[in-house]
Scaffold this active site. Sequence first.
Site, PDB file in Angstrom:
ATOM      1  N   GLU A  58       5.795  -0.492  12.843  1.00 35.63           N
ATOM      2  CA  GLU A  58       4.517  -0.692  12.163  1.00 35.63           C
ATOM      3  C   GLU A  58       3.345  -0.472  13.116  1.00 35.63           C
ATOM      4  OE1 GLU A  58       4.374  -0.823   9.097  1.00 35.63           O
ATOM      5  OE2 GLU A  58       6.442  -1.325   8.595  1.00 35.63           O
ATOM      6  N   GLU A  82       2.122   6.003   6.636  1.00 35.04           N
ATOM      7  CA  GLU A  82       3.456   6.218   6.072  1.00 35.04           C
ATOM      8  C   GLU A  82       4.072   7.521   6.576  1.00 35.04           C
ATOM      9  OE1 GLU A  82       4.606   3.688   4.812  1.00 35.04           O
ATOM     10  OE2 GLU A  82       2.783   2.606   4.262  1.00 35.04           O
ATOM     11  N   GLY A 117       0.822  -1.197   0.000  1.00 34.87           N
ATOM     12  CA  GLY A 117       0.000   0.000   0.000  1.00 34.87           C
ATOM     13  C   GLY A 117       0.856   1.246   0.000  1.00 34.87           C
TER      14      GLY A 117
END
Length: 862
Positions: free
Chosen positions: A342, A320, A284
């Site tokens: 993450e 991100e 993604g």
Amino acid sequence: MATTPGRIPVVAALAVLAGVTLAHAQSVADAGPGVPRSLADHRAAVISDLRYDLRLSVPKESAAPVTGRVIASFRLAEAGPLVFDFAQPADHVHAVRVGGAPVAFAVRDEHVVVPAAIRAGLVVVDIDFTAGDGSLNRQPDFLYTLFVPDRARVAFPLFDQPNLKARFRLQLDLPAEWRAVANGSAASREVRGERATIAFTETAPISSYLFAFAAGEFQVVEAERGGRRMALYHRETDRERIARNTAPIFDLHASALEWLEEYTGVPFPFEKLDFVLVPAFQYGGMEHAGAIFYRAEALLLDESATEQAHLGRASVIAHETAHQWFGNLVTMEWFDDVWLKETFANFLAAKIVNPAFPDVDHDLRFLLAHYPAAYGVDRTAGANPIRQPLDNLNEAGTLYGAIIYQKAPIVIAHLERLMGEAALRDGVRAYLADHAFANASWSDLIAILDRRTEENLAAWSRTWVDENGRPRIDVELETRGGAIARLALRQSDPAGRGRVWNQRLEVVLGRGGSEREHLDAHLRAPRAEVPEAVGRPVPDYVLANGGALGYGLMVLDAGTRDYLLAHLPAIDDPVIRAVGWVSLWESLLEGEVDPEAFVALARRALPAEADEQNVTRILGYLTTAYWRHLPPERRAALAPSIETLLWERTVSAGRRSLAATCFRAYRDVALTDGALARLARIWRREESVPDVPLSERDLAALAQALAARGVPQSAAILESQLDRIANADRRAAFAFTMPALSADGDVRDSFFASLRDPVNRAREPWVLTALGFLHHPLRAPEAERYIRPSLDLLEDIQRTGDIFFPERWLHATLGGHQSARAAAIVERFLAERADLPPRLRAKTLQAADGLLRAARIVEGYR
């Protein structure tokens, strides 16, 4: 041992090293393939102040080799040999110089070994090489790098480990018409006829997996937000799509940056922020410092994009962007803590998107975005811990999955509830300040947080982070005279190890559709009493996870299960309804709810469900149960009524996003002649979908759906659709999938056989789409012949592919099957392959769990 003229054998050179023992030198030089932890630890201990000057020459022809030179300068704390990582054959290394003087070297086991007695102090090594293409993702007119977790070493020689941060300076020699973007800004551009040289500014210290560049025929859109200039690189040819999407993309980045600067107390830590929209990107997004790469399709939304698509775009941008602090500014010491970056990126993304979607229930969003996916792994025999040991970076890709991305943010939310929001934020700020532009571990963060709470975080972490699985949580309800005499929660360890998961829960006692009581419970022992419940009227249902944060197999008592199956749509709280849906789905998979009863409930619920997030979740469950948990004859019998329901819901939706969501579900379940005829008319543009303007991508999906069902003239439909597609990237993607949709079994066989060659697997999203068509449920019996060969390719997939590819390959292979025959193939493979690497075995068990459960439900498989 690979040697070439002018290169001396490593062992012979080691014997003459001054000031270094033979045994020590041998252990460094004989590291073995990959990047072993022992080698990485040694290099991190002796190398500092690392800089790379990388110069690459990229031909216009994608088949011609990329050549380059890398100059590494650093301080060496002790004399000894040098081991650079480079996963290419010996003939790809042309020369090595130390201090400008040529030296003997050897290339073996994915390393360039310089066995000369390199003195301590400032060292400069430069290497001439031919780059490997595997992580350059070269296309006919563009390329982009993807170096996570250890694939920089595929492209050029370096010390490829996260805990040796370096400053990178990049220079690219390119076709003059190409544009390029990298971590640093373009400092200069010199054009010489048909070639151009672009030099980029030196980066801040970053890990090698975060170094990146893209080059090729890109268009650039620039914008300014909050005084910061940002640039978007793209290859989209639809001007309306670009015009519709660019402002929201810039706005979402700007709002994420502003939120993160306030939350962390740290200004944006890098020189600039650009983003590249890559067609068919493997992920993604990828958070390269100052140059984020995204999958173009996820950010350039169609007019008919659903609410979930808009939320998804905002979430991936927030995720991100958060990485610029969590992962880029402070990087994990080793990839066993990859989950940490993450987790915080996902956990904070859920907070960041809230202001942009004031009408969305964000508690509901967090529940549905995390729990189903996390449970999808944690319920399996292959469940893995959040934090996993890792001896070699060449296995780091196997660490990724829903436990890192979905379960871990739930765990951090639990931690926030245990210690308080302010205490967690203050601890995170201290962690970022203490380790800026350096590396840190989970232990470092826990030590900081432990000083801010009375909870025993070390014990908490052992169960939640270092061990796998989830607790089973049962409700103990005793009643007397129409009132509750006792209510308790009992947790047990399905693995039989007596573990206790410390978590706070919110128990809901519900009566009818609107009357509810919320009672707190702290489950930190095998049993937790809920004394506030005593004396209250007997409820219609009890939900241990009524607060939508508790984690585990929440077992529904028989009364609650029956009530929800009969009355769930009437409950007026969307979060409680969602908790009910998740709990009933888990009950179905445990064999406690009949699939037809579940489908009947979904059919009753959909006309009345007003929350689009819940509609999307119900449709997902309905579609899965339809294809996987109903026998083919029952599916065929129920198809007409389900199709009618979904079309009517599409027509009556009242808003475009909801109509598009329902129409895509209609397309996905269509089975009868009438539904397929309607889809064909819509594809031919003879009939419209009310309030849903169909894009090129929608029409392509329709053509593929019709072909998968073997409608007459399906080959002609595909060819006609191919001719309709104007964008070259999307056209190539569609053409790739066409053989997998062929009505001719020999064509499908040939296509599958072609995937044995890694070159034909290079565009991973294309491959996964095609595999899904090969294994469509309607072709599952014929596709069973591909299952074992697909499993046999797994190790090669892991070796040659990017980090998510092995897991996604497995799901694409097994996701369309429900038969006992298919289940037996997988179990036979696992029985015969005792030598299968443990993490690949775990991934196989995770992917096979749905098939094994479906086979038990549908065919009574053992």
